[in-house]
Write an enzyme that holds these catalytic residues in place. Sequence first.
Site, mmCIF file in Angstrom:
data_model
loop_
_atom_site.group_PDB
_atom_site.id
_atom_site.type_symbol
_atom_site.label_atom_id
_atom_site.label_comp_id
_atom_site.label_asym_id
_atom_site.label_seq_id
_atom_site.Cartn_x
_atom_site.Cartn_y
_atom_site.Cartn_z
ATOM 1 N N THR A 28 89.795 10.177 -7.375
ATOM 2 C CA THR A 28 90.758 10.482 -8.432
ATOM 3 C C THR A 28 90.473 11.818 -9.096
ATOM 4 O OG1 THR A 28 91.072 8.150 -8.880
ATOM 5 C CG2 THR A 28 91.599 9.629 -10.676
ATOM 6 N N ASP A 71 89.924 8.989 -0.450
ATOM 7 C CA ASP A 71 89.716 7.952 -1.460
ATOM 8 C C ASP A 71 88.419 7.262 -1.059
ATOM 9 O OD1 ASP A 71 91.651 5.994 -3.423
ATOM 10 O OD2 ASP A 71 89.919 5.052 -2.468
HETATM 11 N N1 ASP Z 1 90.380 4.937 -5.703
HETATM 12 C C1 ASP Z 1 89.636 6.037 -6.261
HETATM 13 C C2 ASP Z 1 88.433 6.286 -5.382
HETATM 14 O O1 ASP Z 1 87.473 5.604 -5.466
HETATM 15 C C3 ASP Z 1 89.260 5.739 -7.661
HETATM 16 C C4 ASP Z 1 88.481 6.821 -8.366
HETATM 17 O O2 ASP Z 1 88.173 7.858 -7.862
HETATM 18 O O3 ASP Z 1 88.149 6.598 -9.538
HETATM 19 O O4 ASP Z 1 88.467 7.190 -4.585
#
Ligand code: ASP
Length: 355
Positions: A28, A71
């Site tokens: 993210t 991700d």
């Molecule tokens: N789904 C994302 C990831 O783990 C969530 C984040 O980065 O906070 O890549």
Amino acid sequence: MKYKTLTIDTALPAKPRAKVMIIYTGGTFGMVRDAKGILLPFDFALILEHLPTLRNLFLQITVISFEHPIDSSDMEPRHWQAIGLLIQEHHQSQDGFVVLHGTDTMAYTASALSFMLQNLSKPVVFTGAQLPISESRSDARENLITALEIASSFKDGRPRVPEVCIYFDYELIRGSRARKVESMHFDAFQSENYPHLAKAGVTIDYNERAIQKAGTGPLSLLQKFDQSVAILKLFPGITEAAVESIVGQPGIKALIIETFGAGNAPTADWFIRVLKEAIGRGLLVLNVSQCPGGMVVQGKYETSRSLLEIGVISGGDLTIEAAVTKLMLLLGEYGVDKTRVLIGQPLAGEITMMA
Ligand code: ASP
């Protein structure tokens, strides 16, 4: 694995005070919205636009980005290897490392790297964000700035935190003790069984006694993983068929049973029999508690005595993230017999040894 590399000198025209490498894997943190409002990974070349205050750190920052940021739910051991190899390659030339990583599996990657990087003498600080850097209330900016400060902090001329750690929401914790505990609020990580390594407020207060000593010899990298590991999470009412389907999977070499409380499990004859037969066939069975705090003490209750008797190994206060990654690495590097001996011994400060 392919990368994009970029060097930013935030000190120019002065000389940088330290050199830090950022390894950008995705998550993210680096998302920005396109014209249609869809979140896409951002171009790191634009970091100074998002974070002009980086200039105040007087660092030479080399950014190595995964060519296709991911991700963290898509992380696999080959990505851990890639990060480990980058750190090994640049360990001499850099003062510290910041790994930008999605929060979902950050505790697994940080655990894996803490086991892989033997004799580490530089900081490897993982961070990320719950809100993309493009959002005005994002936690990305503070997390990155402080992670860079920690990765470039010296004490008596030596890197102050020579270990793999996670910096998030004003706290620095050991990587191999971390768990993600929160998906909405900013305090995403917890280290229930080991004290924090630093807290950031007006100043960054380091908890010197909790920080690992730097390695003395040259850095070496363990990097063979064997993924023949499974987890059996217990719950009241679990059936024999469910247990058998997990324990009997073809090819598994190690099984983690996620038990109740201090390492307790059903005493039903069938349950003990299924595990005993599997151990007899050579399966390594490790007992890790579902509780985030405290530890497994087999034999403390009647409900764990049989586990001890049939040869289940205690995972002590290992987190599930540390248990999975440590098993995969030990199995890959040393095979199952040696793993049985090494799994309970500390490799990176991940387990508390009982006196
Ligand atoms: N789904 C994302 C990831 O783990 C969530 C984040 O980065 O906070 O890549």
